[in-house]
Write a protein that holds these residues in place. Structure first.
Motif, mmCIF file in Angstrom:
data_model
loop_
_atom_site.group_PDB
_atom_site.id
_atom_site.type_symbol
_atom_site.label_atom_id
_atom_site.label_comp_id
_atom_site.label_asym_id
_atom_site.label_seq_id
_atom_site.Cartn_x
_atom_site.Cartn_y
_atom_site.Cartn_z
ATOM 1 N N UNK A 17 88.691 79.929 47.369
ATOM 2 C CA UNK A 17 90.399 79.490 47.551
ATOM 3 C C UNK A 17 90.705 79.260 46.471
ATOM 4 N N UNK A 18 89.851 79.510 45.227
ATOM 5 C CA UNK A 18 90.304 78.841 43.899
ATOM 6 C C UNK A 18 90.135 77.696 43.178
ATOM 7 N N UNK A 19 89.198 77.319 43.831
ATOM 8 C CA UNK A 19 88.950 75.762 43.229
ATOM 9 C C UNK A 19 88.350 76.132 41.870
ATOM 10 N N UNK A 20 87.915 74.865 40.984
ATOM 11 C CA UNK A 20 87.587 75.949 39.285
ATOM 12 C C UNK A 20 86.157 74.788 39.383
ATOM 13 N N UNK A 52 95.023 74.608 36.085
ATOM 14 C CA UNK A 52 95.746 75.957 36.402
ATOM 15 C C UNK A 52 95.804 76.170 38.048
ATOM 16 N N UNK A 53 96.604 75.271 38.520
ATOM 17 C CA UNK A 53 97.233 75.545 39.675
ATOM 18 C C UNK A 53 95.936 76.145 40.856
ATOM 19 N N UNK A 54 94.663 75.574 40.456
ATOM 20 C CA UNK A 54 93.800 75.292 40.989
ATOM 21 C C UNK A 54 94.166 73.717 41.943
ATOM 22 N N UNK A 81 91.708 67.105 43.462
ATOM 23 C CA UNK A 81 90.897 66.684 44.232
ATOM 24 C C UNK A 81 90.189 66.809 43.401
ATOM 25 N N UNK A 82 88.944 66.128 43.340
ATOM 26 C CA UNK A 82 87.601 66.679 41.913
ATOM 27 C C UNK A 82 85.973 66.166 43.326
ATOM 28 N N UNK A 83 85.784 67.041 43.051
ATOM 29 C CA UNK A 83 83.775 66.775 43.457
ATOM 30 C C UNK A 83 82.854 67.436 43.012
ATOM 31 N N UNK A 84 81.503 66.582 43.416
ATOM 32 C CA UNK A 84 80.428 66.208 42.537
ATOM 33 C C UNK A 84 79.407 67.664 43.432
#
Length: 176
Positions: A17-20, A52-54, A81-84
């Motif tokens: 879905x475009x995450x980095x 960058x838009x993610x 939003x950030x995850x490990x």
């Protein structure tokens, strides 16, 4: 603020879905093996992540331990939003997802330190037992160096190994 962990399947869906995906390992580790398309942002020089838009950023290391231990620092550099990634690169590989491997690159510096230090300690003990007790000082010297490295974060053996000819390829691969 701590970051939530996600499994590989959820990470894969977010990436679709475009995450980095951001690799926080050091350059020598990444040069040998990495997930294609990841961004590199090593913990030693951690900088703000431009999404960058993610809508989300997923951080990973080799096993997930470093990212979990540095969750607050990682949360501070993500503006979305950030995850490990739970289990890190090892979980990614176990799931059968693509990994780029360059076996021409040397093994990581810390593994080289472990091999060298272990060999010196073992050699010092063997020489101390079978040749002369004075050789036990070699094992004591290496042990003291490891204690110093652990308490200060500065490892002379790692610095020395980093400039060895077989490790110069890492700098070239990272610069490319």
């Amino acid at each position: 603020m701590s970051l939530p962990t996600i499994d590989v399947a959820r990470a894969r869906r977010l990436l679709d879905q475009g995450a980095v995906l951001v690799d926080v390992r050091e350059a020598d580790e990444r040069a040998r093996e990495h997930v294609p398309g990841t961004r590199h942002n090593p913990l030693s020089r951690l900088a703000a992540v431009d999404p960058r838009g993610a809508k989300a950023v997923i951080f990973h290391c080799r096993s997930g331990a470093r990212t979990a231990a540095n969750a607050q620092r990682l949360a501070a550099v993500a503006d979305c939003e950030a995850y490990i990634l739970e289990g890190g690169l090892e979980a990614w590989k176990k799931a059968g997802l693509p990994v780029t491997v360059d076996s021409r690159q040397p093994i990581e510096i810390m593994r080289q330190v472990q091999i060298a230090a272990g060999s010196l300690v073992l050699g010092g003990v063997a020489l101390g037992v079978w040749v002369a007790p004075a050789f036990l000082a070699l094992s004591a010297f290496v042990g003291a160096g490891l204690v110093f490295a652990g308490t200060t974060g500065w490892c002379g053996m790692a610095k020395l190994l980093a400039i060895m000819p077989w490790n110069r390829r890492v700098r070239k691969a990272v610069a490319a």
